[in-house]
Design an enzyme around this catalytic site. Structure first.
Site, PDB file in Angstrom:
ATOM      1  N   GLU A 142      93.870  10.122 -47.913  1.00  0.00           N
ATOM      2  CA  GLU A 142      94.783  10.057 -49.246  1.00  0.00           C
ATOM      3  C   GLU A 142      95.403   8.099 -49.529  1.00  0.00           C
ATOM      4  OE1 GLU A 142      94.590  12.758 -47.852  1.00  0.00           O
ATOM      5  OE2 GLU A 142      94.339  14.790 -49.583  1.00  0.00           O
TER       6      GLU A 142
ATOM      7  N   HIS B  83     112.626 -10.417 -41.971  1.00  0.00           N
ATOM      8  CA  HIS B  83     112.043  -9.735 -41.543  1.00  0.00           C
ATOM      9  C   HIS B  83     113.087 -10.255 -40.000  1.00  0.00           C
ATOM     10  CE1 HIS B  83     107.840  -8.825 -38.547  1.00  0.00           C
ATOM     11  NE2 HIS B  83     108.543  -7.912 -39.202  1.00  0.00           N
TER      12      HIS B  83
END
Ligand code: TPP
Ligand code: MG
Length: 518
Positions: free
Chosen positions: A47, A277
């Site tokens: 998926e 980040h």
């Protein structure tokens, strides 16, 4: 009397969602009874591949794509790429099967408990309709919400017995959802730009999404303003070979301040400029710098640590900004020197990217997911045309490979080249099969360094000496590709690389080049 299926299929057709990306199970099958001849079904063998392909397809067409997943387990597999679609601001209408209403009281096999909560918070709207006959209206709402800026995925859980229930047809409506800026706010921003001693632009993915490439070039040239790219931008919004192109902001506080230092006005368009980040210290902007932000995402506007935000689509805002007062005359900033040409005596990622750049067909599209090669890519594979670059906005891996397949399905006139790290490619490798089945002529270029190189870099940041279990020299991408029905060859030196790239780039079927990186 029409059924829920008749009404829903008719609506999907009206919305232009006639390609269904899916992986089926028992709880979805009745949806596909009397499958309409004008619809297509694209299957992903897992998926996350399904969502990645739909994401690429929707981004490339600019329209919501329809996804059909199996109940809980299928949605679970999909979630990583739903998170990325959310960050990419990609419109998707995701449907998933649910057990029959008459047996949900008995917690049946494959029952999705709290189905509409499961994909949250990475969908804009989610529901399991209260009655079968409410399914078409839920699909319609899911489409309008997905397409409303900031775009994103929506979710509808559909019990398996709903499809054959009687239901009235539903007429589609028109929803005008453009985010148009407030003129008075734009006028202030335009005045700040015009009066600036040394303005700078920072462009994010929203400029590309809004089709505002030419407008942002015009604005930069008008103001002789250098142009940076927002940290981790998932699209290219400014020609990287333009004399005003300044480079890519790093996702760290001090680095952003350093890059923008000396500019009195910063205008960020289409994406967050203060995206981090790693932890940082000190100010978010150089002291004394005035920050303006324009973009369709009200959430970015809200969490930004500094600056004045105008929530609006970039094309609409730029049209007004370009009517603003004439700037004072300014000197052009210095032009960035081009990187030295590599001779290929060593097969580095830089050399491979340089050759991809040299040999790629005109107007080809680059899809990137090769973490430690992002820097070399900026140097050696500049993006110079609008709408020809895609990557993950979330940082989640497993998006690039299937996204490239979805983009190729939508852009059949353009070559799609997926530049993938060997580790990244493995998150959604089954996408190779979908490419083979659809005949999507993607060139998959695998940078094989046998490891998670980016994590070795990053480990140093956290003071790690070694990183266990992050090497995978056994992976053989030529065999993996062949096992998925794709032609593949290995490149181990300059000569074999150039020959392999040339063959791959001229092929009209999917091909894979495994480049062994020193
Ligand atoms: C879904 C997901 N899992 C894990 C990570 C953490 N991660 C970031 S970079 C990276 C390594 C990727 O390896 P590869 O594609 O081989 O590129 P290289 O680092 O070698 O350039 C990993 C595992 C991530 N970003 N997303
Ligand atoms: Mg690697």
């Amino acid at each position: 009397m029409p059924t829920v299926r008749d009404a829903t299929i008719a609506l999907m057709r009206e919305f232009g969602m006639i390609t269904i990306f899916g992986n089926p199970g028992s709880t979805e099958l009745p949806m596909f009874r009397d499958f309409p001849a004008d619809f297509g079904y694209v299957m992903g063998l897992q998926e996350s591949v399904v969502i990645g392909m739909a994401d690429g397809f929707a981004q490339a067409t600019g329209r919501a794509a329809l996804v059909n997943l199996h109940s809980s387990a299928g949605v679970g597999h999909a979630l990583g790429n739903v998170f990325t679609a959310w960050k990419n601001q990609t419109p998707l209408v995701i449907t998933a099967g649910q057990q029959a209403r008459s047996i949900v009281a008995y917690e049946p096999f494959l029952f999705a408990e709290r189905a509409s909560e499961f994909p949250r918070p990475f969908v804009k709207w989610s529901c399991e309709p209260a009655r079968a006959e409410d399914v078409p209206a839920a699909i319609a709402r899911a489409f309008y919400v997905a397409m409303e800026p900031p775009c994103g995925p929506t979710f509808v859980s559909i019990p398996v017995d709903d499809w054959d229930r009687p239901c009235d047809m539903l007429q589609p409506r028109t929803v005008h959802a453009a985010r148009v800026p407030e003129r008075a706010a734009i006028e202030k921003c335009a005045a700040a730009l015009a009066g600036a001693r040394s303005p700078v632009l920072v462009v994010g993915a929203g400029v590309a999404r809004d089709g505002a490439w030419d407008q942002v070039v015009a604005l930069a040239e008008r103001h002789s303003a250098p142009v940076w790219v927002t940290p981790m931008s998932a699209r290219c919004s400014f020609p990287e070979n333009h004399p005003l192109f300044a480079g890519f902001l790093t996702a760290g506080r001090e680095a952003i301040v350093r890059a923008l230092n000396g500019h009195d006005v910063v205008l960020a368009l289409g994406g967050p400029v203060n995206l981090y980040h790693v932890e940082g210290q000190g100010p978010h902007m150089p002291p004394g710098t005035e920050l303006w932000m324009i973009g369709d995402n009200h959430v970015h506007a809200a969490w930004a640590p500094e600056g004045t935000a105008i929530v609006a689509q970039c094309d609409k805002a730029l049209a007004m900004l370009l009517e603003g007062p004439a700037p004072v005359s300014r000197a052009m900033p210095p032009v960035k020197p081009a990187p030295a040409l590599l001779d290929g005596s060593v097969m580095t990622d830089s050399y491979v990217l340089q050759q991809v750049s040299a040999l790629r067909p005109a107007h080809s599209i680059i899809v990137e997911e090769a973490p430690s090669s992002r820097g070399p890519m900026h140097d050696y594979l500049p993006i110079t045309e609008p709408d020809t670059f895609f990557t993950t906005a979330s940082g989640g891996l497993g998006h690039g490979l299937p996204a490239a397949v979805g983009i190729a399905m939508a852009r059949t006139e353009q070559k799609v080249i997926a530049v993938l790290g060997d580790g990244s490619a493995m998150y959604a490798i089954q996408g190779l099969h979908a490419a083979a089945q659809a005949g999507a002529a993607v060139s998959f270029v695998i940078l094989r360094n046998n490891r998670y190189e980016a994590l070795h870099h990053f480990g140093q940041h956290f003071g790690l000496q070694t990183l266990h279990g992050t090497q995978f020299p056994e992976l053989d991408f030529v065999s993996i590709a062949k096992g998925h029905g794709i032609t593949a060859e290995q490149a181990y030196d300059a000569q074999s690389l150039n020959a392999a790239l040339a063959r791959s780039f001229s092929a009209n079927t999917p091909t894979l080049v495994e480049a062994l990186i020193a």
